[in-house]
Design a protein around this motif. Structure first.
Motif, short mmCIF file in Angstrom:
data_model
loop_
_atom_site.label_atom_id
_atom_site.label_comp_id
_atom_site.label_asym_id
_atom_site.label_seq_id
_atom_site.Cartn_x
_atom_site.Cartn_y
_atom_site.Cartn_z
N GLU A 294 -48.56 5.70 -32.49
CA GLU A 294 -47.51 4.93 -33.09
C GLU A 294 -47.45 4.82 -34.39
N THR A 297 -44.72 7.00 -37.19
CA THR A 297 -43.54 6.89 -38.03
C THR A 297 -43.85 6.68 -39.60
N GLU A 298 -44.94 6.34 -39.88
CA GLU A 298 -45.24 6.18 -41.28
C GLU A 298 -44.96 7.61 -42.10
N GLY A 300 -42.54 9.87 -40.88
CA GLY A 300 -41.41 10.32 -40.82
C GLY A 300 -40.84 10.71 -39.38
N ILE A 302 -41.08 10.12 -35.05
CA ILE A 302 -40.68 9.29 -34.09
C ILE A 302 -42.13 8.70 -33.66
N ALA A 303 -42.36 7.53 -33.30
CA ALA A 303 -43.46 6.89 -32.79
C ALA A 303 -43.87 7.55 -31.52
#
Length: 350
Positions: A294, A297-298, A300, A302-303
């Motif tokens: 998850e 996302t940090e 760039g 997608i999760a």
């Protein structure tokens, strides 16, 4: 047993001597791809096997940036620009040390002495904090067709005791990648190294890994509190969402758990497939952390763009030993870990 095969050690054993022998068709090349903030070279190393399998590494963090199958599919999540690895990201492809995963309350004691580590995931330590070896430049040399990564860490570095010497050997075969670590210390110290690649066997990091299927010999999970800090107890995975005795799609479930696989020595831990390509994971670690990514996302992505399969000891075992595992390396011993990724898919020998 579905797609998980208990005879994989013989498979790797049959292909490993080819690479170990340093065939002239095997190549390792290197190039400078950037510089660190203090002006040192960021170097990329590319290993190529005759089958067309290739692995790309950086000296920064002993990072695996690409693992490319003969059909051109890169099965690990990674940045297009190697310099991006110098900035903050959720441990993409790095070698984590000296202690992967969490240390509860950012402290531990050995022989009555208390050591304080960085509470970078307050109030706990995650992946050894800013002093983690994933944030260091490793020395790299080519030895007999293998890459040898070495790193020295001083007593007190990051709050951890002991002058420590670490060697990682990376070896590529026709359809496999083998990693081995060796650590020595002059003081008792916790060691829990792992490789932290996120796998997406489709090569399409714009799609989550929900349709991937996982199978594992894991029988128990390390029980944790709400901060993912172990209680020192284990729970059976039978008839739970973490029971992968038969292949299961990952689906939409959120997973960040440490699974324990019975047995000792190099053995099968898990197998992952997207229906076209299959990754078999072997290690002599007690088990592996399974994480659905998850936090990607940090960086760039997608999760859930990739699934982390991290062979290691249970988290916080230095404070809460699990099944007798406390991860403390004594100065009269050497620490050793092996991880093998065996790959099946288009263009690869079986």
């Amino acid at each position: 047993m579905g797609f998980l095969r208990s005879s994989l050690s013989s498979v790797f054993g049959s292909v490993l001597p080819h690479s170990a022998g340093g065939s002239k068709r095997d190549t390792i090349t290197q190039r400078i791809v950037g510089q660190t903030s203090d002006g040192r070279d960021l170097i990329e190393f590319t290993m190529r096997a005759p089958s067309g399998l290739s692995a790309v590494w950086l000296n920064y963090g002993a990072t695996l940036t690409q693992l490319i199958l003969p059909d051109g599919t890169n099965i690990v999540v990674g940045f297009d620009d190697p310099v991006r690895y110098l900035s903050n990201h959720p441990s993409i492809g790095v070698t984590i040390g000296p202690v992967a995963n969490r240390i509860g309350r950012a402290r531990f004691s050995i022989d009555g002495e208390i050591f304080q580590t960085e509470p970078n995931l307050s109030p706990n330590t995650l992946h050894s904090g800013a002093a983690g070896w994933q944030h260091r430049l490793w020395d790299v040399t080519v030895v007999d067709g293998m890459l040898e990564f070495t790193l020295d860490a001083d007593d007190g570095d990051g709050g951890f005791p002991g002058d420590r010497q670490t060697v990682m050997m990376a070896q590529l075969a026709e359809n496999a990648l083998r990693l081995e670590w060796f650590v020595s210390t002059d003081r008792a110290t916790p060691i829990n190294i792992t490789q932290h690649s996120y796998f997406n066997l489709s090569g399409n990091v714009g799609q989550p890994i929900d349709a991937h299927a996982l199978q594992s010999h894991a029988t128990h999970v390390t029980q944790t509190d709400t901060d993912h800090i172990p209680t020192g107890q284990t729970l059976s995975v039978t008839d739970t969402a973490l029971d992968f005795g038969d292949p299961q799609e990952i689906g939409a479930r959120v997973i960040d758990n440490n699974l324990l696989v019975p047995g000792a020595g190099l053995r099968d831990l898990a197998a992952l497939t997207d229906g076209v390509r299959t990754l078999f994971l072997q290690s002599d670690a007690p088990g592996f952390q399974l994480y659905t990514g998850e936090a990607l996302t940090e960086a760039g992505f997608i999760a859930r763009a990739g699934l982390a399969l991290e062979p290691q000891s249970p988290p916080d075992a230095v404070n809460q030993p699990v099944d007798g595992i406390d991860m403390v390396l004594q100065p009269d011993k050497d620490w050793h870990l092996t991880i093998q990724y065996i790959l099946h898919g288009p263009g690869l020998p079986k």
